[in-house]
Scaffold this motif. Structure first.
Motif, PDB file in Angstrom:
ATOM      1  N   ALA A  34       0.693  -0.885   0.286  1.00  0.00           N
ATOM      2  CA  ALA A  34       0.214   0.313   0.059  1.00  0.00           C
ATOM      3  C   ALA A  34       0.839   1.346   0.185  1.00  0.00           C
ATOM      4  N   TRP A  35       0.297   2.464  -0.381  1.00  0.00           N
ATOM      5  CA  TRP A  35       0.854   3.877  -0.670  1.00  0.00           C
ATOM      6  C   TRP A  35       0.167   4.027   0.749  1.00  0.00           C
ATOM      7  N   PHE A  36       1.181   5.176   1.055  1.00  0.00           N
ATOM      8  CA  PHE A  36       0.390   6.499   2.424  1.00  0.00           C
ATOM      9  C   PHE A  36       0.867   8.054   2.041  1.00  0.00           C
ATOM     10  N   ARG A  37       0.247   9.025   2.596  1.00  0.00           N
ATOM     11  CA  ARG A  37       1.248   9.735   2.532  1.00  0.00           C
ATOM     12  C   ARG A  37       1.100  11.055   4.270  1.00  0.00           C
ATOM     13  N   GLN A  38       2.135  11.429   4.316  1.00  0.00           N
ATOM     14  CA  GLN A  38       1.675  12.316   5.164  1.00  0.00           C
ATOM     15  C   GLN A  38       1.940  14.591   4.606  1.00  0.00           C
ATOM     16  N   ALA A  39       0.603  14.571   4.780  1.00  0.00           N
ATOM     17  CA  ALA A  39       1.739  16.523   4.644  1.00  0.00           C
ATOM     18  C   ALA A  39       1.635  17.155   5.822  1.00  0.00           C
ATOM     19  N   HIS A  60      -8.401   5.806  -0.402  1.00  0.00           N
ATOM     20  CA  HIS A  60      -8.644   7.751  -0.316  1.00  0.00           C
ATOM     21  C   HIS A  60      -9.650   8.102  -1.464  1.00  0.00           C
ATOM     22  N   VAL A  61     -10.984   8.892  -1.167  1.00  0.00           N
ATOM     23  CA  VAL A  61     -11.133   8.625  -1.759  1.00  0.00           C
ATOM     24  C   VAL A  61     -11.407  10.925  -2.429  1.00  0.00           C
ATOM     25  N   GLY A  62     -11.627  11.703  -2.785  1.00  0.00           N
ATOM     26  CA  GLY A  62     -11.931  12.911  -3.093  1.00  0.00           C
ATOM     27  C   GLY A  62     -11.043  13.676  -4.528  1.00  0.00           C
ATOM     28  N   SER A  63      -9.636  14.048  -3.427  1.00  0.00           N
ATOM     29  CA  SER A  63      -9.168  14.415  -4.750  1.00  0.00           C
ATOM     30  C   SER A  63      -8.225  14.159  -5.832  1.00  0.00           C
ATOM     31  N   ILE A  64      -7.303  12.856  -4.439  1.00  0.00           N
ATOM     32  CA  ILE A  64      -6.527  12.180  -5.887  1.00  0.00           C
ATOM     33  C   ILE A  64      -7.392  10.898  -5.907  1.00  0.00           C
ATOM     34  N   ARG A  87      -1.060  17.997  -7.583  1.00  0.00           N
ATOM     35  CA  ARG A  87      -1.439  19.989  -7.548  1.00  0.00           C
ATOM     36  C   ARG A  87      -0.764  20.146  -6.174  1.00  0.00           C
ATOM     37  N   PRO A  88      -0.608  21.602  -6.052  1.00  0.00           N
ATOM     38  CA  PRO A  88       0.436  21.874  -4.412  1.00  0.00           C
ATOM     39  C   PRO A  88      -0.169  20.719  -3.177  1.00  0.00           C
ATOM     40  N   GLU A  89      -1.649  20.033  -2.795  1.00  0.00           N
ATOM     41  CA  GLU A  89      -1.678  20.437  -1.682  1.00  0.00           C
ATOM     42  C   GLU A  89      -1.769  18.493  -2.384  1.00  0.00           C
ATOM     43  N   ASP A  90      -0.699  17.792  -2.798  1.00  0.00           N
ATOM     44  CA  ASP A  90      -0.172  16.750  -2.978  1.00  0.00           C
ATOM     45  C   ASP A  90       1.112  16.810  -2.479  1.00  0.00           C
ATOM     46  N   THR A  91       1.198  17.563  -2.020  1.00  0.00           N
ATOM     47  CA  THR A  91       2.736  17.930  -1.600  1.00  0.00           C
ATOM     48  C   THR A  91       2.866  16.945   0.208  1.00  0.00           C
ATOM     49  N   ALA A  92       3.510  15.932   0.201  1.00  0.00           N
ATOM     50  CA  ALA A  92       3.942  15.217   0.953  1.00  0.00           C
ATOM     51  C   ALA A  92       4.823  14.656   1.204  1.00  0.00           C
ATOM     52  N   ILE A  93       4.816  13.757   2.236  1.00  0.00           N
ATOM     53  CA  ILE A  93       5.893  12.381   1.689  1.00  0.00           C
ATOM     54  C   ILE A  93       5.408  11.350   1.866  1.00  0.00           C
ATOM     55  N   VAL A 126       4.945  19.413  -4.780  1.00  0.00           N
ATOM     56  CA  VAL A 126       4.389  20.081  -5.765  1.00  0.00           C
ATOM     57  C   VAL A 126       4.321  21.967  -5.957  1.00  0.00           C
ATOM     58  N   SER A 127       5.078  22.105  -6.861  1.00  0.00           N
ATOM     59  CA  SER A 127       5.044  23.812  -6.463  1.00  0.00           C
ATOM     60  C   SER A 127       5.251  23.852  -8.117  1.00  0.00           C
TER      61      SER A 127
END
Length: 128
Positions: A34-39, A60-64, A87-93, A126-127
């Motif tokens: 699995a893949w996870f992320r933490q902004a 994950h639903v929504g923007s992803i 998108r910029p909101e995808d910035t995360a580890i 993402v910038s």
């Protein structure tokens, strides 16, 4: 080291990016991954899982939804996460995690954080 992520970095909005997860310790073909992320300033969130059979479950639903794709290449012992039009909101580890699943049905994909093996994470920024 159980899992190793690679492919992170800085990317402009709209440009695609592929993250890879590999293991020097075991065959990912025997694992649900699995893949996870933490902004920044937020909790860890699950993105998607791929079973041994190659079936994917989106957590994950929504923007992803519809923009991220998970796939595996057992010959290369990798599981990849393709970020389409980030998108910029995808910035995360971004982290990959695995659970041994050879003793379970081929479509098994644990939900939540029920994964014993984790990578160190790879930063995606993402910038423009």
């Amino acid at each position: 080291v159980q899992l190793v992520e690679s492919g992170g970095g800085s990317v402009q909005p709209g440009a695609s990016l592929r993250l890879s997860c590999s293991s020097p310790a075991f065959s990912l073909a025997d694992y649900a991954v699995a893949w996870f992320r933490q902004a920044p300033g937020k909790g860890r969130e699950a993105i998607s899982c791929i079973s041994r059979a190659g079936d994917t479950s989106t957590f994950h639903v929504g923007s992803i939804q519809g923009r991220f794709t998970v796939y595996r290449d057992n010959a290369k012992n990798t599981v990849s996460l393709h970020l389409n039009t980030p998108r910029p909101e995808d910035t995360a580890i971004y982290y990959c995690a695995g659970k041994f699943a050879r003793d379970r049905r081929p479509t098994y994909c644990p939900r939540g954080s029920d994964y014993p093996a984790w990578g160190q994470g790879t930063q995606v920024t993402v910038s423009s």
